[in-house]
Design a protein around this motif. Structure first.
Motif, PDB file in Angstrom:
ATOM      1  N   PHE A 124       0.813  -1.226   0.000  1.00  5.86           N
ATOM      2  CA  PHE A 124       0.000   0.000   0.000  1.00  5.86           C
ATOM      3  C   PHE A 124       0.846   1.274   0.000  1.00  5.86           C
ATOM      4  CE2 PHE A 124      -2.529  -3.334   2.006  1.00  5.86           C
ATOM      5  CZ  PHE A 124      -3.626  -3.346   1.171  1.00  5.86           C
ATOM      6  N   GLN A 125       2.058   1.196  -0.513  1.00  2.13           N
ATOM      7  CA  GLN A 125       2.894   2.393  -0.590  1.00  2.13           C
ATOM      8  C   GLN A 125       2.298   3.363  -1.603  1.00  2.13           C
ATOM      9  OE1 GLN A 125       7.060   1.513  -1.114  1.00  2.13           O
ATOM     10  NE2 GLN A 125       7.114   0.057   0.568  1.00  2.13           N
ATOM     11  N   GLY A 126       1.935   4.553  -1.109  1.00  2.00           N
ATOM     12  CA  GLY A 126       1.325   5.576  -1.955  1.00  2.00           C
ATOM     13  C   GLY A 126      -0.155   5.377  -2.202  1.00  2.00           C
ATOM     14  N   ALA A 127      -0.770   4.382  -1.565  1.00  2.00           N
ATOM     15  CA  ALA A 127      -2.194   4.091  -1.792  1.00  2.00           C
ATOM     16  C   ALA A 127      -3.078   5.060  -1.018  1.00  2.00           C
ATOM     17  CB  ALA A 127      -2.513   2.663  -1.374  1.00  2.00           C
ATOM     18  N   ASP A 128      -4.238   5.349  -1.590  1.00  6.26           N
ATOM     19  CA  ASP A 128      -5.234   6.160  -0.897  1.00  6.26           C
ATOM     20  C   ASP A 128      -5.802   5.371   0.283  1.00  6.26           C
ATOM     21  OD1 ASP A 128      -8.261   7.090  -0.585  1.00  6.26           O
ATOM     22  OD2 ASP A 128      -7.159   8.721  -1.543  1.00  6.26           O
ATOM     23  N   PRO A 129      -6.101   6.033   1.404  1.00  8.56           N
ATOM     24  CA  PRO A 129      -6.663   5.331   2.566  1.00  8.56           C
ATOM     25  C   PRO A 129      -7.921   4.529   2.260  1.00  8.56           C
ATOM     26  CG  PRO A 129      -5.963   7.535   3.181  1.00  8.56           C
ATOM     27  CD  PRO A 129      -5.836   7.445   1.697  1.00  8.56           C
ATOM     28  N   THR A 130      -8.675   4.954   1.260  1.00  6.75           N
ATOM     29  CA  THR A 130      -9.890   4.209   0.923  1.00  6.75           C
ATOM     30  C   THR A 130      -9.563   2.819   0.364  1.00  6.75           C
ATOM     31  OG1 THR A 130      -9.944   5.230  -1.285  1.00  6.75           O
ATOM     32  CG2 THR A 130     -11.198   6.320   0.469  1.00  6.75           C
ATOM     33  N   ILE A 131      -8.422   2.715  -0.319  1.00  6.71           N
ATOM     34  CA  ILE A 131      -8.003   1.418  -0.847  1.00  6.71           C
ATOM     35  C   ILE A 131      -7.589   0.501   0.301  1.00  6.71           C
ATOM     36  CG2 ILE A 131      -6.272   0.230  -2.258  1.00  6.71           C
ATOM     37  CD1 ILE A 131      -6.259   2.647  -4.095  1.00  6.71           C
ATOM     38  N   VAL A 132      -6.861   1.054   1.260  1.00  6.86           N
ATOM     39  CA  VAL A 132      -6.452   0.274   2.426  1.00  6.86           C
ATOM     40  C   VAL A 132      -7.684  -0.220   3.184  1.00  6.86           C
ATOM     41  CG1 VAL A 132      -5.130   0.283   4.568  1.00  6.86           C
ATOM     42  CG2 VAL A 132      -4.315   1.602   2.602  1.00  6.86           C
ATOM     43  N   ALA A 133      -8.652   0.670   3.327  1.00 10.01           N
ATOM     44  CA  ALA A 133      -9.877   0.297   4.043  1.00 10.01           C
ATOM     45  C   ALA A 133     -10.631  -0.807   3.302  1.00 10.01           C
ATOM     46  CB  ALA A 133     -10.769   1.518   4.219  1.00 10.01           C
ATOM     47  N   ALA A 134     -10.683  -0.708   1.974  1.00  7.63           N
ATOM     48  CA  ALA A 134     -11.404  -1.705   1.179  1.00  7.63           C
ATOM     49  C   ALA A 134     -10.710  -3.066   1.221  1.00  7.63           C
ATOM     50  CB  ALA A 134     -11.524  -1.229  -0.261  1.00  7.63           C
ATOM     51  N   ALA A 135      -9.391  -3.041   1.443  1.00  2.00           N
ATOM     52  CA  ALA A 135      -8.620  -4.282   1.458  1.00  2.00           C
ATOM     53  C   ALA A 135      -8.521  -4.888   2.855  1.00  2.00           C
ATOM     54  CB  ALA A 135      -7.222  -4.032   0.903  1.00  2.00           C
ATOM     55  N   THR A 136      -9.122  -4.266   3.844  1.00  6.76           N
ATOM     56  CA  THR A 136      -9.084  -4.793   5.206  1.00  6.76           C
ATOM     57  C   THR A 136      -9.923  -6.063   5.294  1.00  6.76           C
ATOM     58  OG1 THR A 136      -8.769  -2.584   6.144  1.00  6.76           O
ATOM     59  CG2 THR A 136      -9.586  -4.301   7.632  1.00  6.76           C
ATOM     60  N   ILE A 137      -9.338  -7.100   5.868  1.00  6.18           N
ATOM     61  CA  ILE A 137     -10.001  -8.407   5.890  1.00  6.18           C
ATOM     62  C   ILE A 137     -10.328  -8.855   7.311  1.00  6.18           C
ATOM     63  CG2 ILE A 137      -8.955  -9.163   3.729  1.00  6.18           C
ATOM     64  CD1 ILE A 137      -6.922 -10.766   5.356  1.00  6.18           C
ATOM     65  N   GLU A 138     -11.307  -9.734   7.406  1.00  5.99           N
ATOM     66  CA  GLU A 138     -11.662 -10.397   8.667  1.00  5.99           C
ATOM     67  C   GLU A 138     -11.665 -11.890   8.362  1.00  5.99           C
ATOM     68  OE1 GLU A 138     -14.891  -9.939  12.313  1.00  5.99           O
ATOM     69  OE2 GLU A 138     -15.319  -9.044  10.352  1.00  5.99           O
TER      70      GLU A 138
END
Length: 216
Positions: free
Chosen positions: A165-179
């Motif tokens: 996630f280097q340089g990724a928008d926070p929304t991408i990180v949030a969308a990729a969060t897993i459970e």
């Protein structure tokens, strides 16, 4: 009518474990798809393979099953893994925060952390350093199956690997969060196993086995 045989414990736990691993697989694939090009994880990247870390009793059971399976397919590779595990366990024992005979970690979190920090540069015994492959990949611990993506555990979210996630928008990180295990199937399996203690990979593969070269 013939009496139906009861499944052996190993077979029953293997079936439950497959359900758990499938839950992890689906979660990872979903997160990886959302991460897209911001996911650096691939064979040869060993960021998460260096350093001693705790694994559950279920992870230990799975690793031993995996080593036995590898011994049937590729006995020389299995012997290499076993040798590295034995040698590493001998190295770790003097500082091990727990039972140095069984490999059971003590509950003292501060002692665990100090131990893990001291051996933070030690590669996993199952890691093939020449190729960067995990030789027990199909039997790897659950933490190895989720590391890299941001993971939600209850109200807590563990951060992703620093390489992702280097340089990724926070929304991408949030969308990729897993459970990975929302139903806590792992907890149910551990309870059925009698809540075995945590350990480390080297101990899981070495304790109870003969030293390399030792006769039957």
């Amino acid at each position: 009518m013939a009496e139906r045989k009861t499944a052996a414990p190993s077979a029953r736990f293997a079936a439950l474990d497959r359900q758990l691993l499938e839950s992890y697989r689906r979660a990872w694939e979903s997160g990886a798809a959302a991460a897209g090009p911001y996911l650096a994880c691939r064979i040869g990247c060993t960021e998460c393979c260096i350093g001693v870390f705790e694994i559950s009793g279920l992870d230990a059971w799975r690793l031993r099953q995996g080593l036995s399976a590898l011994a049937l397919r590729e006995p020389q590779l299995a012997a290499q893994v076993k040798k590295r595990a034995y040698e590493q366990w001998r190295l770790l024992q003097a500082d091990f925060p727990g039972d140095r005979t069984t490999g059971a970690l003590a509950a003292d979190e501060q002692a665990r952390e100090a131990f893990f920090q001291k051996f933070a540069d030690l590669p996993c015994p199952a890691l093939d350093l020449s190729s960067g492959r995990c030789l027990l990949y199909e039997a790897r611990p659950l933490s190895c199956r989720s590391f890299g993506l941001p993971c939600r555990w209850g109200a807590e979210v563990l951060p992703p690997c620093r390489l992702n996630f280097q340089g990724a928008d926070p929304t991408i990180v949030a969308a990729a969060t897993i459970e990975c295990d929302p139903q806590d199937l792992e907890g149910d399996i551990l309870q059925a196993l009698g809540n075995p203690p945590d350990t480390v990979v080297a101990a899981a593969l070495a304790v109870g086995s003969r030293a390399p070269g030792e006769r039957e």
